[in-house]
Enzyme design. Sequence first.
Site, PDB file in Angstrom:
ATOM      1  N   TYR A  91      -2.487 -22.339  36.935  1.00 45.52           N
ATOM      2  CA  TYR A  91      -1.612 -21.330  36.325  1.00 45.52           C
ATOM      3  C   TYR A  91      -0.134 -21.724  36.341  1.00 45.52           C
ATOM      4  CZ  TYR A  91      -5.224 -17.915  35.330  1.00 45.52           C
ATOM      5  OH  TYR A  91      -6.306 -17.274  34.782  1.00 45.52           O
ATOM      6  N   GLU A 142     -10.242 -13.140  38.541  1.00 47.32           N
ATOM      7  CA  GLU A 142     -11.151 -14.288  38.506  1.00 47.32           C
ATOM      8  C   GLU A 142     -11.705 -14.618  39.889  1.00 47.32           C
ATOM      9  OE1 GLU A 142      -8.756 -17.209  36.473  1.00 47.32           O
ATOM     10  OE2 GLU A 142      -8.600 -15.871  34.735  1.00 47.32           O
TER      11      GLU A 142
END
Length: 411
Positions: free
Chosen positions: A99, A141
């Site tokens: 990310y 997630e």
Amino acid sequence: MSTATLSQETKQIVKATVPILAEHGEAITKHFYKRMFSHHPELLNIFNQTHQKQGRQPQALANSIYAAAEHIDNLEAILPVVSRIAHKHRSLNIKPEQYPIVGENLLAAMREVLGDAASDDVLEAWREAYELIADVFIQVEKKMYEEASQAPGGWREFRSFVVEKKQRESATITSFYLKPEDGKALASYKPGQYITVKVTIPGHEHTHMRQYSLSDAPEKGYYRITVKREEGDGDLPPGIVSNYLHQHIHEGDVLEITAPAGDFTLQEEGERPIVFISGGVGITPLMSMFNTLMQRGVKREVIFIHAAINGFYHAMHDHLAQTASQQENVHYAVCYERPTPGDRMNPFMKKEGFIDESFLRSILHDREADFYFCGPVPFMKTIAQILKDWDVPEQQVHYEFFGPAGTLASS
């Protein structure tokens, strides 16, 4: 949702960029992907390069960023979008450490594309917003990874499966029946979900990953995926992975796959009729739902409508025709774009050409139903518009995109 918050000033700056994103969003995301792959070529092992070339991935990302900016005051409003993308990320084995790479390159792309419009204040506001949104994804997630690995027969990352059977379904569609190579338990799944298949193709520098819907009911001791061989058309090249699977993967070969994922799933509660509408290979997730209903002996009325070029390209027709002939609560209708003389003898063929409102009206005597549809995007836009014109409540409309999520709004 994350417990972190943004200041009112940051929210105002982000919201002020909405018009800029509407105008330059795709330019930013195209530059972002080019920049990120240049600095981190290892990520080419994850992203579908065909969707990059088609512009579908940049467009999907631009839509997501735009939605986040528009709803920065209330990110709860985009939770359904977050869930859908998070399922895809979990299926692709996206990791938290990736990310920051995305964030760094996204902000750099904003600065390089927008120039003076991307002031230090704007970039700082977006840095804070991105970190908040990324944290939401990471937490969602994390839970998905835990659920997938802790489920009976579940696993994390990739697992080896043997192709037990390979079966031709039509001129361009083939089914692969997969069983765990280790012989251990097989995780169940919700009808409509998909798996990711990872392949290493000789002569290709990077691995390729593709999502394929599970096309049969769960609890059968195998996973079945049903793959269309993408032949290419005009500027669109033949599908790399689909052609490899069709031509080079045979019974006894091994494929690496991730555990089932996806939020396009059958809602089994209720008494309303269930209507499945599919185009081409979009039949696959709906077949999983249909077979599940038949396996469980559901008595609700089930209507299955399928569109194909003609019988030569129509997968799984015999199974649907036989079931409809034997089950009073099952109705089946076919629409062929260019039927052959033999197709015209098919008692289930009800229309030549394309599915339209008048055809659906002739088949569906009760519009108070739960609708599930999947197929090419133009096909899906047509179905979505018809259901909207019929005032079908949103909670009764369910659909799945193959590839990056798009919009079904009329253009």
